[in-house]
Design a protein around this motif. Structure first.
Motif, short mmCIF file in Angstrom:
data_model
loop_
_atom_site.label_atom_id
_atom_site.label_comp_id
_atom_site.label_asym_id
_atom_site.label_seq_id
_atom_site.Cartn_x
_atom_site.Cartn_y
_atom_site.Cartn_z
N LEU A 9 48.13 42.14 41.22
CA LEU A 9 48.70 41.02 40.49
C LEU A 9 48.11 41.02 39.07
CD1 LEU A 9 48.45 38.22 43.20
CD2 LEU A 9 50.46 39.51 42.52
N ASP A 10 48.89 40.54 38.11
CA ASP A 10 48.42 40.57 36.73
C ASP A 10 47.14 39.78 36.54
OD1 ASP A 10 50.30 42.26 35.93
OD2 ASP A 10 51.65 40.77 35.10
N ALA A 11 47.12 38.58 37.10
CA ALA A 11 45.92 37.75 36.97
C ALA A 11 45.09 37.89 38.23
CB ALA A 11 46.32 36.29 36.76
N HIS A 12 44.01 38.63 38.16
CA HIS A 12 43.17 38.84 39.34
C HIS A 12 41.79 39.17 38.85
CE1 HIS A 12 43.88 38.91 43.66
NE2 HIS A 12 42.89 39.78 43.78
N TYR A 13 40.80 39.08 39.71
CA TYR A 13 39.43 39.40 39.32
C TYR A 13 38.98 38.52 38.15
CZ TYR A 13 41.01 43.67 41.67
OH TYR A 13 41.55 44.56 42.54
N ALA A 14 39.48 37.28 38.07
CA ALA A 14 39.23 36.47 36.88
C ALA A 14 38.11 35.46 37.09
CB ALA A 14 40.51 35.75 36.47
N PRO A 15 37.17 35.39 36.13
CA PRO A 15 36.18 34.30 36.14
C PRO A 15 36.86 32.98 35.77
CG PRO A 15 35.61 36.00 34.50
CD PRO A 15 37.00 36.28 34.99
N HIS A 16 36.13 31.88 35.83
CA HIS A 16 36.69 30.58 35.42
C HIS A 16 36.82 30.51 33.90
CE1 HIS A 16 36.39 28.88 39.46
NE2 HIS A 16 35.28 29.60 39.56
N THR A 17 35.83 31.06 33.18
CA THR A 17 35.87 31.10 31.71
C THR A 17 36.94 32.10 31.28
OG1 THR A 17 33.46 30.84 31.84
CG2 THR A 17 34.40 31.35 29.67
N PRO A 18 37.76 31.74 30.27
CA PRO A 18 38.75 32.72 29.79
C PRO A 18 38.06 33.99 29.29
CG PRO A 18 39.11 30.56 28.77
CD PRO A 18 37.84 30.46 29.55
N VAL A 19 38.78 35.12 29.42
CA VAL A 19 38.22 36.42 29.02
C VAL A 19 39.15 37.07 28.00
CG1 VAL A 19 37.53 38.72 29.81
CG2 VAL A 19 37.19 36.75 31.31
N ALA A 20 38.59 37.61 26.93
CA ALA A 20 39.38 38.38 25.96
C ALA A 20 38.78 39.77 25.82
CB ALA A 20 39.40 37.67 24.60
N ALA A 60 38.57 43.18 56.50
CA ALA A 60 37.71 42.58 55.47
C ALA A 60 38.29 42.74 54.08
CB ALA A 60 36.30 43.17 55.51
N PRO A 61 38.80 41.65 53.52
CA PRO A 61 39.08 41.64 52.09
C PRO A 61 37.78 41.33 51.35
CG PRO A 61 39.72 39.54 53.02
CD PRO A 61 39.11 40.35 54.14
N SER A 62 37.78 41.43 50.05
CA SER A 62 36.59 41.06 49.27
C SER A 62 36.26 39.59 49.54
CB SER A 62 36.84 41.30 47.79
OG SER A 62 38.05 40.68 47.38
N ALA A 63 34.95 39.27 49.60
CA ALA A 63 34.51 37.94 50.04
C ALA A 63 34.46 36.96 48.87
CB ALA A 63 33.15 38.05 50.73
N ASN A 64 35.61 36.75 48.25
CA ASN A 64 35.74 35.80 47.15
C ASN A 64 36.99 34.97 47.38
OD1 ASN A 64 36.79 38.68 46.36
ND2 ASN A 64 38.18 37.20 45.43
N ARG A 65 37.07 33.82 46.71
CA ARG A 65 38.30 33.06 46.78
C ARG A 65 39.41 33.82 46.06
NH1 ARG A 65 37.12 28.32 49.25
NH2 ARG A 65 34.88 27.95 49.29
N PHE A 66 40.63 33.59 46.48
CA PHE A 66 41.78 34.35 46.01
C PHE A 66 41.84 34.37 44.48
CE2 PHE A 66 46.43 34.64 45.10
CZ PHE A 66 46.58 35.95 45.54
N GLY A 67 41.96 35.57 43.91
CA GLY A 67 42.12 35.71 42.46
C GLY A 67 40.82 35.79 41.70
N ARG A 68 39.69 35.53 42.39
CA ARG A 68 38.42 35.47 41.68
C ARG A 68 37.68 36.80 41.70
NH1 ARG A 68 39.00 31.84 38.05
NH2 ARG A 68 40.15 30.10 38.91
N VAL A 69 36.53 36.82 41.01
CA VAL A 69 35.73 38.03 40.89
C VAL A 69 35.11 38.39 42.24
CG1 VAL A 69 33.73 39.03 39.72
CG2 VAL A 69 35.24 37.47 38.48
N SER A 70 35.19 39.65 42.63
CA SER A 70 34.63 40.09 43.91
C SER A 70 33.10 39.98 43.87
CB SER A 70 35.02 41.54 44.19
OG SER A 70 36.41 41.66 44.33
N PRO A 71 32.49 39.71 45.05
CA PRO A 71 31.04 39.58 45.12
C PRO A 71 30.36 40.93 45.33
CG PRO A 71 32.03 38.98 47.22
CD PRO A 71 33.16 39.42 46.33
N THR A 72 29.26 41.15 44.63
CA THR A 72 28.51 42.40 44.83
C THR A 72 27.07 42.13 45.29
OG1 THR A 72 28.07 42.44 42.45
CG2 THR A 72 29.88 43.80 43.24
#
Ligand code: TXA
Ligand code: MG
Length: 337
Positions: A228-239, A136-148
């Motif tokens: 990976l550098d870009a991971h756990y990312a929402p669709h909206t850019p984050v700063a 079981a990997p986290s149940a999200n699409r690749f690179g996206r925020v994990s579901p809680t």
């Protein structure tokens, strides 16, 4: 929490027939399949859109025979298991010969974890008489925020039957809120124990049990997609912005006509569209992905995140934020431009 044993038994039967099931754990929800069935594991990768050379964690019951999965269980692993299982710690061990390559991503190692969530425990006990392994990997699409939450999983993959999932077990909001700590024990003689991913269980806690220091990941470390550098990312850019600069940056973004969402922990900061998280690392981690997902649906140009403290207790949270905000400087420059 009341356990819905009928739903858990039904999910175990679905797993045994090669189907995918969403499973709550204390860290995040997992996209579960029978780790002994290469076709079922391949279906996980297809659903997530994940590259097939990335290994997945095998979840085991409390009394599972680890020799089915690992060719050796060193004393260091035994000590960490005694201290932290069931719980949010994944151990990377040398793999046993019969572990499907789909699980290990073709590597010589296997990731093992015994989750503490009561629904995950009950499912593991029910599945193949408690002697199976659940990949079981986290149940999200690749690179996206994990579901809680179960709803997050349905937001990612659709309702059971309408997408790749045969069932979604609802275990409430995950307690820990960020993925498990991962410790690599495959190179004890050469490099020592290596921290591959920080989490609720801290480096200091692991070092205390092992009585030796953890090494940092190097290029020879087994692949971890969460690294990976870009991971756990929402669709909206984050700063990510330091507390001291927050007011100024928010004012400049507003002046530039930008619609911003703010995620903060100190009381000083506030904005019309905002989420405040607790000022302690465990409470913050618990709410992190819920807040990121909620702010991501607001149609903002940018999610501004107030940088939490940098001390070691915040390591797991800061690791996730750094990856979600992987292009922080570039995004700010563009939106202020
Ligand atoms: O908390 C967690 O660990 C959650 C829940 C569902 O248990 N699972 C999770 O899985 O975060 P995933 O696949 O999203 O991240 C697990 C990480 C991946 O980055 C993967 O590369 C790494 O563990 N991993 C798994 N097996 C490994 C192995 N044999 N060697 C190195 N890394 C491994
Ligand atoms: Mg993941």
């Amino acid at each position: 929490m009341d356990l819905d044993l009928n739903a858990i038994r039904a999910a175990a039967r679905l797993l045994e027939t090669g189907k995918l099931v969403a499973m709550p754990t204390e860290t995040v929800y997992g996209l579960a399949a029978d780790a002994g069935n290469p076709d079922a594991v391949a279906a996980i990768f297809a659903a997530k859109g994940r590259p097939s050379n990335h290994p997945v964690i095998v979840h085991v019951a409390r009394d599972a025979d680890l020799s089915r999965w690992a060719s050796a269980v060193p004393d260091e692993a035994r000590r960490l298991i005694d201290a932290f299982w069931p719980g949010p710690l994944t151990l990377i061990l040398p793999r046993a010969a019969n572990v499907p390559a789909a699980v290990t991503g073709g590597q010589d190692s296997v990731g093992l974890r015994c989750p503490s969530h009561p629904v995950a425990q009950a499912l593991l006990k029910e599945f193949r008489g408690g002697q199976g392994g659940i990949a079981a990997p986290s149940a999200n699409r690749f690179g996206r925020v994990s579901p809680t939450t179960a709803q997050h999983v349905i937001d990612e993959f659709g309702a059971p039957g309408a997408g790749p999932l045969a069932a979604v077990l609802d275990g409430g909001q995950s307690d820990v809120g960020i993925e498990s700590t991962i410790v690599d024990l495959t190179r004890l003689d050469t490099r020592g124990p290596v921290m591959l991913r920080p989490g609720r269980i801290s480096a200091a806690q692991v070092e205390q049990v092992l009585g030796r220091a953890l090494a940092a990941p190097d290029t020879a470390a087994p692949r971890v997609s969460g690294s990976l550098d870009a991971h756990y990312a929402p669709h909206t850019p984050v700063a990510l912005v330091e507390s001291a600069e927050l007011e100024d940056v928010v004012a400049r973004l507003r002046a530039a006509g930008r619609r911003i969402a703010l995620m903060h922990w100190s009381d000083a900061a506030d904005a019309p569209l905002s989420a405040q998280l607790p000022a302690d690392p465990d409470g913050y981690a618990h709410g992190l992905y819920v807040s990121l997902r909620a702010l991501d649906t607001q149609g903002a140009d940018l999610i501004v995140v107030e940088q939490p403290p940098q001390d070691s207790r915040w390591q797991g949270v800061n690791d996730r934020l750094r990856r979600a905000a992987f292009d922080s400087a570039g995004v700010l420059e563009k939106l202020l431009g």
